[in-house]
Motif scaffolding. Sequence first.
Motif, PDB file in Angstrom:
ATOM      1  N   HIS A   1       0.857  -1.187   0.000  1.00  0.00           N
ATOM      2  CA  HIS A   1       0.000   0.000   0.000  1.00  0.00           C
ATOM      3  C   HIS A   1       0.889   1.231   0.000  1.00  0.00           C
ATOM      4  O   HIS A   1       1.708   1.430   0.894  1.00  0.00           O
ATOM      5  N   VAL A   2       0.735   2.073  -1.015  1.00  0.00           N
ATOM      6  CA  VAL A   2       1.512   3.317  -1.041  1.00  0.00           C
ATOM      7  C   VAL A   2       0.568   4.492  -0.803  1.00  0.00           C
ATOM      8  O   VAL A   2      -0.645   4.372  -0.918  1.00  0.00           O
TER       9      VAL A   2
ATOM     10  N   LEU B   1       3.920   1.902   2.390  1.00  0.00           N
ATOM     11  CA  LEU B   1       5.008   2.822   2.075  1.00  0.00           C
ATOM     12  C   LEU B   1       4.428   4.236   2.111  1.00  0.00           C
ATOM     13  O   LEU B   1       3.685   4.633   1.214  1.00  0.00           O
ATOM     14  N   LEU B   2       4.746   4.941   3.176  1.00  0.00           N
ATOM     15  CA  LEU B   2       4.113   6.235   3.412  1.00  0.00           C
ATOM     16  C   LEU B   2       5.162   7.292   3.669  1.00  0.00           C
ATOM     17  O   LEU B   2       6.331   6.972   3.919  1.00  0.00           O
TER      18      LEU B   2
ATOM     19  N   LYS C   1       2.345  -3.589   8.197  1.00  0.00           N
ATOM     20  CA  LYS C   1       3.698  -3.166   8.563  1.00  0.00           C
ATOM     21  C   LYS C   1       4.016  -1.829   7.910  1.00  0.00           C
ATOM     22  O   LYS C   1       3.530  -1.523   6.817  1.00  0.00           O
ATOM     23  N   PHE C   2       4.858  -1.099   8.586  1.00  0.00           N
ATOM     24  CA  PHE C   2       5.280   0.206   8.071  1.00  0.00           C
ATOM     25  C   PHE C   2       6.679   0.067   7.491  1.00  0.00           C
ATOM     26  O   PHE C   2       7.667  -0.080   8.203  1.00  0.00           O
ATOM     27  N   LEU C   3       6.748   0.153   6.176  1.00  0.00           N
ATOM     28  CA  LEU C   3       7.998  -0.106   5.480  1.00  0.00           C
ATOM     29  C   LEU C   3       8.882   1.147   5.453  1.00  0.00           C
ATOM     30  O   LEU C   3      10.100   1.069   5.535  1.00  0.00           O
ATOM     31  N   GLY C   4       8.313   2.260   5.300  1.00  0.00           N
ATOM     32  CA  GLY C   4       9.050   3.524   5.206  1.00  0.00           C
ATOM     33  C   GLY C   4       8.094   4.626   4.820  1.00  0.00           C
ATOM     34  O   GLY C   4       6.896   4.356   4.764  1.00  0.00           O
ATOM     35  N   ILE C   5       8.579   5.757   4.551  1.00  0.00           N
ATOM     36  CA  ILE C   5       9.944   6.220   4.704  1.00  0.00           C
ATOM     37  C   ILE C   5      10.268   6.389   6.180  1.00  0.00           C
ATOM     38  O   ILE C   5       9.488   6.958   6.930  1.00  0.00           O
ATOM     39  N   ARG C   6      11.453   5.962   6.572  1.00  0.00           N
ATOM     40  CA  ARG C   6      11.851   6.053   7.952  1.00  0.00           C
ATOM     41  C   ARG C   6      12.686   7.304   8.162  1.00  0.00           C
ATOM     42  O   ARG C   6      13.336   7.804   7.248  1.00  0.00           O
TER      43      ARG C   6
ATOM     44  N   THR D   1      15.397  -0.558  -5.557  1.00  0.00           N
ATOM     45  CA  THR D   1      16.334  -0.741  -4.459  1.00  0.00           C
ATOM     46  C   THR D   1      15.653  -0.676  -3.092  1.00  0.00           C
ATOM     47  O   THR D   1      15.718  -1.615  -2.302  1.00  0.00           O
ATOM     48  N   TYR D   2      14.984   0.438  -2.876  1.00  0.00           N
ATOM     49  CA  TYR D   2      14.532   0.721  -1.513  1.00  0.00           C
ATOM     50  C   TYR D   2      13.579  -0.342  -0.979  1.00  0.00           C
ATOM     51  O   TYR D   2      13.852  -1.003   0.029  1.00  0.00           O
ATOM     52  N   VAL D   3      12.454  -0.537  -1.705  1.00  0.00           N
ATOM     53  CA  VAL D   3      11.449  -1.468  -1.190  1.00  0.00           C
ATOM     54  C   VAL D   3      11.962  -2.908  -1.195  1.00  0.00           C
ATOM     55  O   VAL D   3      11.837  -3.615  -0.183  1.00  0.00           O
ATOM     56  N   PRO D   4      12.579  -3.364  -2.291  1.00  0.00           N
ATOM     57  CA  PRO D   4      13.078  -4.743  -2.255  1.00  0.00           C
ATOM     58  C   PRO D   4      14.053  -4.978  -1.108  1.00  0.00           C
ATOM     59  O   PRO D   4      13.983  -5.998  -0.426  1.00  0.00           O
ATOM     60  N   GLU D   5      14.928  -3.979  -0.861  1.00  0.00           N
ATOM     61  CA  GLU D   5      15.892  -4.142   0.239  1.00  0.00           C
ATOM     62  C   GLU D   5      15.203  -4.287   1.572  1.00  0.00           C
ATOM     63  O   GLU D   5      15.507  -5.167   2.372  1.00  0.00           O
TER      64      GLU D   5
END
Lengths: 393, 647
Positions: free
Chosen positions: A219-220, A271-272, A305-310, A380-384
Amino acid sequence: MAKKKTTTKKRPAKKHATKKAPSSKGPAARKTDKATSARLEKLASDVVRTSMAHRDPFLDVPTRTLSNTSYNKSRRMLQMGSATARRNLFDLKMARKFMQSMLLASGCKSLIDAEKTLSLRGMYYKCLHTIPGTKEKTLDDQSESDGVLEDLEVTIGSLREELHVYADKRGDLVGNMTIIDAGDEIDLRRMGSGGYSIPSIVEPSVIQFKKCEADFILHVEKNTVWQRFNEDKFWKKHNCILLHGGGQPSRGVRRLLRRMNEELGLPVYCLLDCDPWGHYIYSVIKQGSINLAYESQRMAVPDAKFLGIRAIDYERCELSDDVQIALNDRDTSRAKQIADYPWFAQNRAWQLEIKKMLSNGFKMEVESLITKDISYVTETYVPERLAAGDWLD
Amino acid sequence: MASSGTLTPPKRSKSGSKGSGKAPGRQAGGGSAPRKPKSRAPVTAETLAAKQRDISVSEFFAKNRHLLGFDNARKALLTTVKEAVDNSLDACEEAGILPDIYVELRHLPDIAEDRFIVIVQDNGPGIVRRQVENIFGRLLYGSKFHRLKMSRGQQGIGISAAGMYGLITTGKPVMIISKTSKKKPAHEVVLKMDTSKNKADVVSDTEHPEDDELFPHGTGTRVEIEMQGKYFKGSRSVDEYVELTAIANPHARFEYASPPTSAMPKGERRVYERSVSELPPTPEEIKPHPHGIELGTLIGMVERTDQRQLGGFFSNEFCRIGPKVAKQIASSAGLTPHSWIKSIDHAAAEKIYKALQETRFMAPPTNCLAPIGVGTILKGLQRGLDPDFITASSRPPAVYRGRPFIIEAGIAFGGNMPADEPAQVFRYANRVPLQYQQSACASFKAALETNWKNYGMQQPRGSLPVGPLVIMVHMASVWVPFTSESKEAIAEYDDIRAEMLLALKDCGRKLKTYLNKRAQIKRAGERRLVFQRYIGEISKACHELTGTDQEPLYNALLRTAQRKTAEMDKTLTQDGKLVDGKDKLERDESVFIKDVVAPESEPDRPRSGAGSPDPTGETLFGDDEPKPTTTKRKTKKKAKKKVRKKR
């Protein structure tokens, strides 16, 4: 508008012959309608009874505030308390609201009787007129009827959908899945660049999941980010469902998330933006909103879950200074407010996250990752993050 | 002190006359001696001295008539009327007669377009024959200059200057008809001024018994002055003067006949009836306050006093010096109360002066002041303007330079006043309206300085508030410090302006309360009908939802609504903040709120007297009868809410 046509068509279709839709839905829907009608009638007949007895008619409306909201730890979602506020007709401050409640109740009843649905805006117009003999309108603007309708929902314990009212569509979806929407089979893999727009009502009576191959849901926050992911065919590469809620996700989006999470067993990653509003979006997806706490059990995704942005991403991803957006006073106070919510207050990781953001003194949007590379976020970002299992819960 | 010295002081003088100490010749010579570098006859002190001579006060003012308010033809009319009316009012009040004043401007277009006869007549005590020349023919002659007592006129310049102006511009003498008692016939005197001698020549002097009917009360004075003039309406006109004077003097009756104009070819006759039937209290005369004098004045007083010892001098020539304080002052000046007055030289006087300045005295007595009074201001403003709301404030007496004064302020709001124009400022000094030089006046500055935004008015930066507002400021004092002899603006002493500000703030606060209440009541009144408005909608909705009959449901709700509303009225009256707060404002004696009759009130329902539509002043608070709050409140309970809530 397109939605309206499909839904209005739906019911006559069911009556004639339930072609594609499973036949069980028709009677079920009719049953709900009946129950809703009965609740509306009871509401009115209570008012009539007290009125005829020359007493002050009232409605007991559950309060939709933080004070009447509690966090259920075991179910990990917000729950509405039992506090109600009595809305009297013969009280100068409440008379108008009382009148509006009755008006909307009558409006919903007539919708159910006619087997039609209306948008919130449509409902506003349906109930809008000038009170005879005065210059006063029954409603000043749509926000008034929206609020009263929410009150009505909680008062009689029926959902907006059950009252035959829907909200504007918001949010798009694409992914490895096939669904049936109002009898039409839709392959969500073949939605082009625009995606499938998520309707306001996504109940099983309208949308059924036919075939799902996806492993998870991403979810973005908003459309621009979603476009980036769709263009890069992220969902194809990582075998997922990709959706956005256009900022604060609507009830339809949240309900769909919940159904996919519950019925298909798909984990949800968000991804927020790294700002208080992004944090609150996550909070709403995860444990429900304060305003609509009574619907949490139908909408909350406690596993999200909260993936980012951190907040640490500024250093971790070596972003340039240009992406910083200074926190203003409102942001700061909102962040502190969020940190104090019970469901965040006991979460150490989240406390650190918010603290870090405040000490940074700036917020960051998901788009800020574009400064690294156009597709940095998708490639890069999300897959990592996913591979490392690096997220906030 | 009371005995007036010679009339030689050149022009302005301070409170106490200095007597005949100075030679007037020197001053004149200093100003006019031409210094010629030619080598004609050598100019010696002797030749100069030959040219130096006395300047008569009349001559001085004939040349400088603008100092007295005769700058132009238009202002001349106003100043003449003003001086004459001021004198009449003072005379009537001193004689204990309720003033009845007649003013007429008679246009004489046949002689000249700018020729007028100003006629002012009163019912005062009249003027004895032998004084007529002095009063109307000499400048700086009068009863008011040398005393510390509040009166309209001060210097004794006004009316004789008007006569002089008439003579200069038209060559016509002044006619005075006076009747001093019922038994004596009216006496007509025609006077012509001799400016070089500061005295008047009698042109004719006759008894006119047939003029007796001019004075139905038995006494009175009538002045007719023919002069060059220009008549205008509007601001700073004679019309405005009469109206403003009527506001500040509700105990007087005014009749005013204005000259014909193109709009009104027959002229207009306006009558301002008396609305207060009591004379204002007579102000007492006071002695100078020790802080109000200067060294020169003190020396003059020492020279002229009849007292022989210092102690007696202090206690008889000043106010607020008792024997104890006198002793203290004397000792700090190195003297005793028994020191001989004769022995006081300049050095001793200086010491005494210093001691006086350093000693603390009680403020001067204030019985020399006769403020208009809050109740009277309310009536005056109401008679003149018919506003929705009036409030007035009377400050306690204060002192500037040892002279006591009282500031009063009033505010009238609403009614027919224009809502989108700046407020009007009515300035008064000792009940006399000030019409010129507004921006130089302390009252005006105080009105500007007040932050009206705090009181619910709009106020553009640095200007007057905008709205249907009249601001009235009155200064009552034994000596009003005018900025010039024409008495147009009050000088800006800090003490005076501070008092003005306080008075205006006091009024402003009440205005704010009123405006708040008005808004609140309006809102509550609107809501009051809410129940009845909504029950129609509700019964319809219920009908649609349950199929119940609308009619009985509506009736049931209506009955409950009426009962609830009545209950609410009751609770609000008894303990609700709303009504209580309003009553507090109504009970305030310095406030008048115009009652508005509710348009939809039932005629058969008995209404309290407070709702009476009579606008003449029966609804006033304060003075004559106590406000019938209790009766009114009872009626309120009975009456329907519509009636009550429309105010």
